[in-house]
Design a protein around this motif. Sequence first.
Motif, mmCIF file in Angstrom:
data_model
loop_
_atom_site.group_PDB
_atom_site.id
_atom_site.type_symbol
_atom_site.label_atom_id
_atom_site.label_comp_id
_atom_site.label_asym_id
_atom_site.label_seq_id
_atom_site.Cartn_x
_atom_site.Cartn_y
_atom_site.Cartn_z
ATOM 1 N N ASP A 130 0.840 -1.196 0.000
ATOM 2 C CA ASP A 130 0.000 0.000 0.000
ATOM 3 C C ASP A 130 0.874 1.244 0.000
ATOM 4 O O ASP A 130 1.990 1.213 0.499
ATOM 5 N N GLU A 131 0.312 2.308 -0.535
ATOM 6 C CA GLU A 131 0.980 3.601 -0.355
ATOM 7 C C GLU A 131 0.700 4.076 1.065
ATOM 8 O O GLU A 131 -0.376 3.765 1.575
ATOM 9 N N PRO A 132 1.604 4.737 1.770
ATOM 10 C CA PRO A 132 2.892 5.193 1.265
ATOM 11 C C PRO A 132 4.026 4.179 1.441
ATOM 12 O O PRO A 132 5.169 4.500 1.150
ATOM 13 N N SER A 133 3.708 2.931 1.874
ATOM 14 C CA SER A 133 4.781 1.950 2.118
ATOM 15 C C SER A 133 5.618 1.698 0.875
ATOM 16 O O SER A 133 6.847 1.658 0.933
ATOM 17 N N ALA A 134 4.922 1.517 -0.273
ATOM 18 C CA ALA A 134 5.644 1.181 -1.501
ATOM 19 C C ALA A 134 6.626 2.296 -1.851
ATOM 20 O O ALA A 134 7.802 2.032 -2.151
ATOM 21 N N THR A 135 6.175 3.526 -1.757
ATOM 22 C CA THR A 135 7.053 4.654 -2.100
ATOM 23 C C THR A 135 8.216 4.742 -1.119
ATOM 24 O O THR A 135 9.370 4.922 -1.513
ATOM 25 N N ARG A 136 7.915 4.564 0.158
ATOM 26 C CA ARG A 136 8.996 4.647 1.167
ATOM 27 C C ARG A 136 10.068 3.594 0.892
ATOM 28 O O ARG A 136 11.260 3.857 0.972
ATOM 29 N N PHE A 137 9.616 2.375 0.543
ATOM 30 C CA PHE A 137 10.555 1.276 0.267
ATOM 31 C C PHE A 137 11.391 1.610 -0.964
ATOM 32 O O PHE A 137 12.627 1.492 -0.967
ATOM 33 N N ARG A 138 10.720 2.081 -2.022
ATOM 34 C CA ARG A 138 11.456 2.404 -3.256
ATOM 35 C C ARG A 138 12.475 3.508 -3.028
ATOM 36 O O ARG A 138 13.606 3.429 -3.493
ATOM 37 N N VAL A 139 12.073 4.529 -2.289
ATOM 38 C CA VAL A 139 12.992 5.655 -2.046
ATOM 39 C C VAL A 139 14.197 5.163 -1.236
ATOM 40 O O VAL A 139 15.350 5.445 -1.567
ATOM 41 N N ALA A 140 13.922 4.384 -0.193
ATOM 42 C CA ALA A 140 15.029 3.878 0.641
ATOM 43 C C ALA A 140 15.967 3.008 -0.198
ATOM 44 O O ALA A 140 17.197 3.123 -0.102
ATOM 45 N N LEU A 141 15.391 2.161 -1.037
ATOM 46 C CA LEU A 141 16.199 1.285 -1.894
ATOM 47 C C LEU A 141 17.098 2.096 -2.812
ATOM 48 O O LEU A 141 18.301 1.846 -2.917
ATOM 49 N N ASN A 142 16.498 3.067 -3.487
ATOM 50 C CA ASN A 142 17.274 3.844 -4.457
ATOM 51 C C ASN A 142 18.372 4.659 -3.789
ATOM 52 O O ASN A 142 19.477 4.760 -4.308
ATOM 53 N N GLU A 143 18.069 5.202 -2.632
ATOM 54 C CA GLU A 143 19.102 5.999 -1.953
ATOM 55 C C GLU A 143 20.244 5.098 -1.475
ATOM 56 O O GLU A 143 21.415 5.432 -1.598
ATOM 57 N N TYR A 144 19.886 3.937 -0.942
ATOM 58 C CA TYR A 144 20.916 3.008 -0.464
ATOM 59 C C TYR A 144 21.791 2.565 -1.642
ATOM 60 O O TYR A 144 23.019 2.540 -1.560
ATOM 61 N N ILE A 145 21.126 2.233 -2.752
ATOM 62 C CA ILE A 145 21.869 1.726 -3.915
ATOM 63 C C ILE A 145 22.812 2.791 -4.478
ATOM 64 O O ILE A 145 23.959 2.510 -4.821
#
Length: 335
Positions: A130-145
């Motif tokens: 669900d949003e905002p979980s999906a967005t939070r996960f994607r943002v965290a992933l991209n920043e970490y990567i």
Amino acid sequence: MVVLTNPPTEQLSLVDAYKPIANARVAGIVPVVDLSSPNPAADIVRACEELGFFKITNHGFPSDLTARLETEALRFFSAGEDEKEKGGPALPFGYGNKRIGYNGDMGWVEYLLFEITSQPLPPASLDFLDEPSATRFRVALNEYITAVKRLACELLELMAEGMGIQPRDCFSKMVMQEESDRMFRLNHYPPRPQQQLNSSLSLTGFGEHTDPQIISILRSNNSSGFQIAVRDGSWVPVPPDQDSFFINVGDILQVMTNGRFRSVRHRVESNGCEPRLSMIYFGGPPPSQVVGPLPQLLLRSGERSRYKEFTWADYKKAAYNSKLADNRLSPFENT
Ligand code: GA4
């Protein structure tokens, strides 16, 4: 902290995951490289030669990125199996549970495997969140990567410096091109089901293997289970350290250094009590890249090449036809 409510409970297919393990030797042999020290390059090269494995401290990696990604990943893994399965199977990318690769390997692990492209990740495997979980996960992933890619570049440049070879980017450029083949993996090793908690058998979380790529950068929560094989073949447990990163030399770096660096065999043996979460970046070259020992190294040492030339695409194809524990380099060795 997110509570893990739905650990996998599938029974029969787990039989393969239970295997007695050889006694692991006392820990404490893992080289620690302080990246803020005056000459980390020399220490890194020594560790890559001796073990193909080391830990880095004072790395400057933003700890809040790691914490955010860990929270989001645990939230993902705490979802129901039916939900998570919508992001699978991980062939090759997406959500996977117990099945590793294409050839029957099993482990007490569930995971998310992502391809790193030059675009921010929109992994479909997260679509059910669900949003905002999906967005939070994607943002965290991209920043970490983004940050871990930079760290990989820095480490590979220190390796070239420590070996005294030019250009400084001879290793790093392999993983820093737009077409470079890079992946990111989140592994979750759930606790053992209640009825097996007093079993004396250890649990294979992720069976022994070497990583096919150039470099892997691993970060885990404070749980034990990770082990490396040392030169005499015995297994050594690696004490957990959630504030450090662990670096593995992969098969391709062994080849590029003509065997001077060692691609480290490793595995995860779960004690079945503490949940373990690891995040791993894998840096590989572009598919069309011809791989072989660096000419400047051979020239300097006068050694002959211990490996045949091949492309990363050839190697990867062979890797995906192999079993996890196979020695994937032997078909490419010069006799
Ligand atoms: C090991 C390193 C990485 O996790 C990985 C793994 C891949 C997979 O899980 O799909 C492989 C394994 C890894 C090596 C041999 C093949 C491919 C499973 C397997 C049996 C993503 C990778 O690049 O190679």
